[in-house]
Design an enzyme around this catalytic site. Sequence first.
Site, PDB file in Angstrom:
ATOM      1  N   ARG A 166      41.169  24.136  45.207  1.00 19.27           N
ATOM      2  CA  ARG A 166      40.183  25.075  45.759  1.00 19.27           C
ATOM      3  C   ARG A 166      38.733  24.807  45.332  1.00 19.27           C
ATOM      4  O   ARG A 166      37.918  25.732  45.288  1.00 19.27           O
ATOM      5  CB  ARG A 166      40.542  26.522  45.411  1.00 19.27           C
ATOM      6  N   CYS A 215      43.218  34.824  50.287  1.00 13.11           N
ATOM      7  CA  CYS A 215      43.603  35.090  48.898  1.00 13.11           C
ATOM      8  C   CYS A 215      42.350  35.337  48.062  1.00 13.11           C
ATOM      9  O   CYS A 215      41.367  34.614  48.158  1.00 13.11           O
ATOM     10  CB  CYS A 215      44.394  33.912  48.334  1.00 13.11           C
ATOM     11  N   GLU A 286      39.037  33.295  43.717  1.00  7.41           N
ATOM     12  CA  GLU A 286      39.016  32.199  44.687  1.00  7.41           C
ATOM     13  C   GLU A 286      37.858  32.372  45.669  1.00  7.41           C
ATOM     14  O   GLU A 286      37.223  31.411  46.076  1.00  7.41           O
ATOM     15  CB  GLU A 286      40.324  32.125  45.477  1.00  7.41           C
TER      16      GLU A 286
END
Length: 306
Positions: A166, A215, A286
Amino acid sequence: MNWPEHFSQGNHLAHTPLAELTTFRIGGPAHVLTLERVEDLDAALAVHPKWVLGKGANILVSDDGCQRPVLRLGRQFSATQWVEEGLLRVGAAHDLALLIGRCCREGWGGLEGLSGVPATVGGALCMNAGTASRWFFDCVERVQVLLPNEGVPVWIERGKTDPVYRSSGFPAGTFFIGCELRLSRGEPEELLATARAMKAAKAASQPLSAASAGCIFKNPSPEMPAGRLVEELGLKGMRLGGAQISEVHGNFIINTGNARASEVAALVRRIRARAQEERGISLAMEIQLWDLDAELFEPQAEDLSW
Ligand code: EPU
């Protein structure tokens, strides 16, 4: 906002609530420059935009909006071109889902494992977007960037980049212009079937019909995904104002209609406080926070007593 005068010819300037441009449907106004003329890129960067907006799928914007201008890349930045057999150059503004669909139909494999990820190519580069099985950088051979404090865009080979889960690994403030993707020959029907299966799995486990930013947390480890942790802590369904921890997937916070960024922040603090207190797990964000102080998301003692 004082844009150079010629900007209004060919580019698009607007003062817009970012709630209208983000999948979370949260965020106050900002001056948004949609750049249509490639030759104006230098001038656009000279006004020091702090944020670049792709599909708006992975961000939470302050209820007060953004002070500095927000840059969007227009259609001119979504061109594709075959550099050689199997090597496709793509502009950062290209929609990822459209790209995956085209590649699958034309029998080029590599991206189908990212099916269902809402992003532009620029956003996918910036976040190293991915699924459990595939990261965007898995296909990237070269990436075109303007590095912070540099005047000229450069192409950087994949081997000289350091993408992680990520994150592209590039410094904050890097501006992504495009990339070259290494694709391999495949059967269109098989590629399309994989893409459809990926999307179906997401639809079965994620609250896709609600407004969200995907998310919220990175998974702390493969053994303990954040969604399962939130479920085990008994926090699914918790609501604060218009924000709610999804009943479907614990790592999603949904906007039930009129959520504010501050309400999302309060839910994040509660989740983090419980994860730390009961499991000793520190959950990392995130999503990107735009004009929001990271401290707003840091748990305090009172986040355990509600
Ligand atoms: N789980 C629960 N309860 C929940 C949610 C999940 O017990 O509420 C369990 C599941 O049953 C499964 C495990 O946790 O055993 C993992 O769940 P899932 O398969 O949904 O995957 P994830 O790790 O939660 C990751 C990515 C998603 C991506 C999916 C599918 C992260 C933070 N999330 O989710 O990416 O769509 O895999 O590939 O890495 C995103 O980045 O925004 C995102 C949604």
